[in-house]
Design a protein around this motif. Structure first.
Motif, PDB file in Angstrom:
ATOM      1  N   CYS A   1       0.748  -1.286  -0.022  1.00 33.50           N
ATOM      2  CA  CYS A   1      -0.071  -0.034  -0.008  1.00 33.50           C
ATOM      3  C   CYS A   1       0.690   1.207  -0.069  1.00 33.50           C
ATOM      4  O   CYS A   1       0.323   2.336  -0.078  1.00 33.50           O
ATOM      5  N   LYS A   2       2.333   1.101   0.275  1.00 36.97           N
ATOM      6  CA  LYS A   2       3.061   2.312   0.347  1.00 36.97           C
ATOM      7  C   LYS A   2       4.336   1.899  -0.721  1.00 36.97           C
ATOM      8  O   LYS A   2       4.355   0.707  -0.996  1.00 36.97           O
ATOM      9  N   GLU A   3       5.221   2.776  -0.946  1.00 32.45           N
ATOM     10  CA  GLU A   3       6.492   2.583  -1.808  1.00 32.45           C
ATOM     11  C   GLU A   3       6.968   1.260  -1.281  1.00 32.45           C
ATOM     12  O   GLU A   3       7.733   0.511  -2.085  1.00 32.45           O
ATOM     13  N   ILE A   4       7.436   1.398  -0.052  1.00 31.19           N
ATOM     14  CA  ILE A   4       7.988   0.054   0.689  1.00 31.19           C
ATOM     15  C   ILE A   4       7.023  -0.418   1.861  1.00 31.19           C
ATOM     16  O   ILE A   4       6.633   0.259   2.425  1.00 31.19           O
ATOM     17  N   GLY A   5       7.281  -1.558   2.000  1.00 33.27           N
ATOM     18  CA  GLY A   5       6.251  -2.114   3.066  1.00 33.27           C
ATOM     19  C   GLY A   5       7.007  -3.442   4.031  1.00 33.27           C
ATOM     20  O   GLY A   5       8.154  -3.391   3.958  1.00 33.27           O
ATOM     21  N   GLY A   6       6.214  -3.836   4.831  1.00 34.15           N
ATOM     22  CA  GLY A   6       6.632  -4.648   5.851  1.00 34.15           C
ATOM     23  C   GLY A   6       6.369  -6.051   5.540  1.00 34.15           C
ATOM     24  O   GLY A   6       6.683  -7.028   6.515  1.00 34.15           O
ATOM     25  N   ASP A   7       5.451  -6.259   4.720  1.00 35.49           N
ATOM     26  CA  ASP A   7       5.298  -7.879   4.242  1.00 35.49           C
ATOM     27  C   ASP A   7       6.480  -8.280   3.403  1.00 35.49           C
ATOM     28  O   ASP A   7       7.024  -7.733   2.418  1.00 35.49           O
ATOM     29  N   PHE A   8       6.900  -9.528   3.644  1.00 36.12           N
ATOM     30  CA  PHE A   8       7.633 -10.353   2.706  1.00 36.12           C
ATOM     31  C   PHE A   8       7.422 -11.796   2.763  1.00 36.12           C
ATOM     32  O   PHE A   8       6.951 -12.273   3.516  1.00 36.12           O
ATOM     33  N   TYR A   9       7.539 -12.474   1.498  1.00 29.63           N
ATOM     34  CA  TYR A   9       7.699 -13.886   1.355  1.00 29.63           C
ATOM     35  C   TYR A   9       8.893 -14.385   0.831  1.00 29.63           C
ATOM     36  O   TYR A   9       9.560 -13.649   0.062  1.00 29.63           O
ATOM     37  N   ASP A  10       9.107 -15.421   0.935  1.00 28.09           N
ATOM     38  CA  ASP A  10      10.457 -16.333   0.583  1.00 28.09           C
ATOM     39  C   ASP A  10      10.141 -17.735   0.147  1.00 28.09           C
ATOM     40  O   ASP A  10       9.253 -18.482   0.908  1.00 28.09           O
ATOM     41  N   ALA A  11      10.818 -18.501  -0.486  1.00 32.04           N
ATOM     42  CA  ALA A  11      10.811 -19.786  -0.939  1.00 32.04           C
ATOM     43  C   ALA A  11      12.372 -20.359  -0.799  1.00 32.04           C
ATOM     44  O   ALA A  11      13.114 -19.863  -1.820  1.00 32.04           O
ATOM     45  N   ILE A  12      12.705 -21.287  -0.081  1.00 35.39           N
ATOM     46  CA  ILE A  12      13.921 -21.790  -0.186  1.00 35.39           C
ATOM     47  C   ILE A  12      13.947 -23.460  -0.162  1.00 35.39           C
ATOM     48  O   ILE A  12      13.532 -23.979   0.778  1.00 35.39           O
ATOM     49  N   ASN A  13      14.633 -24.034  -1.107  1.00 36.54           N
ATOM     50  CA  ASN A  13      14.688 -25.422  -1.094  1.00 36.54           C
ATOM     51  C   ASN A  13      16.114 -25.862  -0.617  1.00 36.54           C
ATOM     52  O   ASN A  13      17.314 -25.342  -1.127  1.00 36.54           O
ATOM     53  N   THR A  14      16.272 -26.832   0.384  1.00 39.77           N
ATOM     54  CA  THR A  14      17.335 -27.501   0.984  1.00 39.77           C
ATOM     55  C   THR A  14      17.183 -28.752   1.061  1.00 39.77           C
ATOM     56  O   THR A  14      16.062 -29.598   0.723  1.00 39.77           O
ATOM     57  N   ASP A  15      18.080 -29.608   1.569  1.00 42.57           N
ATOM     58  CA  ASP A  15      17.902 -31.133   1.723  1.00 42.57           C
ATOM     59  C   ASP A  15      16.810 -31.436   2.754  1.00 42.57           C
ATOM     60  O   ASP A  15      16.187 -32.593   2.999  1.00 42.57           O
ATOM     61  N   ASP A  16      16.431 -30.549   3.441  1.00 42.13           N
ATOM     62  CA  ASP A  16      15.450 -30.858   4.611  1.00 42.13           C
ATOM     63  C   ASP A  16      14.098 -30.750   3.979  1.00 42.13           C
ATOM     64  O   ASP A  16      13.046 -30.982   4.690  1.00 42.13           O
ATOM     65  N   GLY A  17      13.749 -30.113   2.562  1.00 42.09           N
ATOM     66  CA  GLY A  17      12.471 -29.781   2.139  1.00 42.09           C
ATOM     67  C   GLY A  17      12.388 -28.428   1.595  1.00 42.09           C
ATOM     68  O   GLY A  17      13.259 -27.705   1.473  1.00 42.09           O
ATOM     69  N   LEU A  18      11.154 -28.112   1.114  1.00 41.73           N
ATOM     70  CA  LEU A  18      10.937 -26.910   0.404  1.00 41.73           C
ATOM     71  C   LEU A  18      10.310 -26.051   1.392  1.00 41.73           C
ATOM     72  O   LEU A  18       9.141 -26.533   1.919  1.00 41.73           O
ATOM     73  N   ALA A  19      10.860 -25.061   1.893  1.00 42.60           N
ATOM     74  CA  ALA A  19      10.285 -24.073   2.970  1.00 42.60           C
ATOM     75  C   ALA A  19       9.696 -22.751   2.121  1.00 42.60           C
ATOM     76  O   ALA A  19      10.378 -22.296   1.129  1.00 42.60           O
ATOM     77  N   VAL A  20       8.518 -22.346   2.682  1.00 34.63           N
ATOM     78  CA  VAL A  20       8.077 -21.174   2.403  1.00 34.63           C
ATOM     79  C   VAL A  20       7.953 -20.361   3.671  1.00 34.63           C
ATOM     80  O   VAL A  20       7.621 -20.949   4.489  1.00 34.63           O
ATOM     81  N   VAL A  21       8.058 -18.990   3.589  1.00 32.92           N
ATOM     82  CA  VAL A  21       8.043 -18.037   4.695  1.00 32.92           C
ATOM     83  C   VAL A  21       7.353 -16.888   4.325  1.00 32.92           C
ATOM     84  O   VAL A  21       7.374 -16.204   3.277  1.00 32.92           O
TER      85      VAL A  21
END
Length: 560
Positions: free
Chosen positions: A363-383
């Motif tokens: 809703c603004k130029e910069i914000g406080g939400d973020f998401y990420d996706a990381i694949n490691t030997d432990d599995g596929l993680a989403v944040v």
């Protein structure tokens, strides 16, 4: 372009039309802590690394023949000359661009080296009123008055062609000291909280004065309080100086203090009425340790008009500075937004057993939400995380949090240990009421899903046509230093989907003030992809703008 070609084919520099007036547009060139003014009195105006350029910039990022500023039909344009590192106007790379007031120009070297464009001065109604007052002054036959009128006319020209606040103040002090024959002069300006600050000081020898301790502050305060001129000449003959300690202590014989105030025009219906004095924005003060002769009527009128015009120009200069500061702030905000977007750019990993998709609307130029996706030997993680608050402070904390979580996921740290470490870090820094809701989910190849929810909107598990909302949860990170965290697990089957959202989705409002809420979210999530959720939110809100960042992340388990 105002440039012709001679018989040998070489370019000829052409004076700008109307340059006989001596009033030209300018570039305020800034390099580190140095600043200088360059006047665009001919076209083309050349810029580059070569020493013979009109603006020579000794920086390896600046090309030898970098750019031109040309005049066409009264407007000015910047043209890039095929430079390697580009020409930028207000942060945007350009080949050719018409220039507007306070445009920021950068030539290859960004941020620390730049120029600000100022168009030529246009005489305002205030200036015309100023000059008309000159013609109405009655001049005596004394040579001293004629000399003072000459000084006044010179000051009028300088004040009407000066665009920098410091130069206006220096001109004002110089002419006042010459008109009055005083030893020293000061200009005081009001701050936003109404306090006076010393803006400029100068003595009759042209030396800067940085200390106002020996002036008569009581006269300064009286002049501002009464909003009228205060002239006290030859104090040794005055009977009312017993309370003026500075006058007595420093043997001040001549004191002049004039409030600086703009003229305010009163309007009656469609007709313009008389001009009246507005609120004082500061004061002009001069004094001497010897008694000068009484100020004549000519000098008094001249001094009054100079102070009036100077006040208007000072206000204009302040507005220009404020506009430039606002422009710079917006530029810095755009840079910050660009950096945040690059830092938080998500590269979705491709794995054979799952598919991930995500989308964020700020809703603004910069914000406080973020998401990420990381694949490691432990599995596929989403944040998915949502930092409390909006704007720059939330964006800084979001970037820090993202880096912490990413580094620990690739280090194979258990999910509960990751959020516990983030909580310890945030609570130990005493950064005020800043916390974040976080959800981390990790899916293994066999369909085992582990997730930890820290105060976030409960996730949605779509299994066929059924929507499950697990109630498991923990405290947000950064809220309490001794919080403990636990995770929960589910076993997914091929086709099952996990949908994560921030509260900007569920709390999106329509024109009636209703929330999108959980029921509409679940109905939209059943329809299919996350695009259906955003479509449903958009239709629900209509023309009502978002009040919070909206982020949706979807992970579907497909199996081997």
């Amino acid at each position: 372009m105002d440039k012709s070609i001679d018989m040998a084919g070489s370019s000829v520099i052409t004076p700008i039309a109307g340059s006989g007036s001596g009033v030209f547009p300018s570039l305020i060139f800034v390099q580190a802590s140095e600043q200088r003014t360059l006047y665009l009195d001919h076209t083309p105006f050349t810029i580059g690394r070569k020493m013979e350029k009109d603006l020579a910039i000794a920086d390896p990022r600046v090309s030898r023949d970098h750019a031109l500023i040309v005049s066409e039909n009264g407007k000015f344009f910047v043209e890039d000359q095929g430079s390697k590192h580009g020409t930028f106007v207000n942060g945007e790379r350009v080949q050719r661009r018409a220039l507007e007031r306070n445009d920021r120009l950068e030539f290859g070297a960004r941020d620390s080296i730049y120029a600000v464009f100022h168009p030529q001065h246009v005489t305002t109604n205030t200036a015309r009123d100023f000059l008309s007052q000159i013609s109405g002054i009655q001049i005596s036959n004394e040579v001293t008055d004629l000399e003072k009128l000459t000084i006044f006319l010179e000051a009028a020209r300088k004040l009407n062609t000066t665009g920098v606040l410091d130069e206006i103040l220096v001109t004002l002090l110089d002419v006042t000291l010459k008109l009055t024959g005083a030893e020293r002069g000061y200009v005081f300006l009001k701050t936003e909280d109404g306090q006076l600050r010393l803006a400029a000081g100068r003595n009759a020898r042209g030396e800067l004065l940085l200390d106002d301790k020996t002036i008569s502050h009581s006269i300064l305060e009286d002049a501002l309080r009464s909003n009228s001129e205060f002239v006290l000449t030859d104090t040794s003959r005055s009977l009312d100086i017993s309370g003026r300690q500075s006058i007595v202590a420093y043997d001040l014989r001549t004191v002049i203090c004039i409030p600086l105030r703009k003229l305010q025009v009163q309007t009656r219906g469609r007709a313009t009425g008389e001009s009246t004095a507005g609120e004082a924005m500061g004061a002009l003060y001069v004094d001497s340790r010897f008694a000068s002769r009484d100020i004549s009527k000519v000098s008094g009128d001249i001094l009054h008009v100079v102070a009036t015009e100077a006040a208007s120009l000072i206000e204009n200069a302040r507005l220009v500075q404020a506009e430039e500061e606002a422009r710079r702030y917006q530029q810095e905000l755009a840079i910050a937004a660009s950096i945040q977007q690059r830092l938080m750019a998500v590269t979705i990993p491709e794995v054979p057993f799952a598919r991930v998709d995500g989308k964020n609307l700020s809703c603004k130029e910069i914000g406080g939400d973020f998401y990420d996706a990381i694949n490691t030997d432990d599995g596929l993680a989403v944040v998915l995380a949502d930092v409390a608050g909006k704007g720059v402070s939330a964006a800084l904390l979001a970037s820090t949090l993202q880096g912490m979580i990413y580094s620990q996921l690739v280090a194979h740290t258990p999910l509960t240990d990751i959020v516990a470490a983030a909580n310890r870090y945030l609570t130990s820094k005493h950064i005020g009421e800043k916390y974040a809701t976080v959800i981390i989910a990790r899916l293994r190849r066999d369909g085992d899903l582990e997730y930890v929810n820290c105060g976030h909107v409960p996730p949605l598990l779509i299994c066929g046509r059924e929507v499950i909302r697990p109630s498991h949860g923990n405290l947000p990170v950064g809220l309490l230093p001794h919080a403990t965290y636990a995770s929960d697990r589910y076993s997914l089957h091929p086709g099952d989907r996990l949908v994560l959202v921030t509260d900007g989705v569920t709390e999106a409002e329509n024109a009636e003030g209703e929330f999108f809420d959980n029921e509409r979210l679940e109905a939209a999530a059943k329809q299919g992809s996350l695009q259906e959720i955003f479509k449903a939110v958009s239709q629900f809100c209509g023309s009502t703008p978002l009040s919070d960042d909206c982020t949706v992340v979807e992970m579907m388990f497909s199996g081997d």
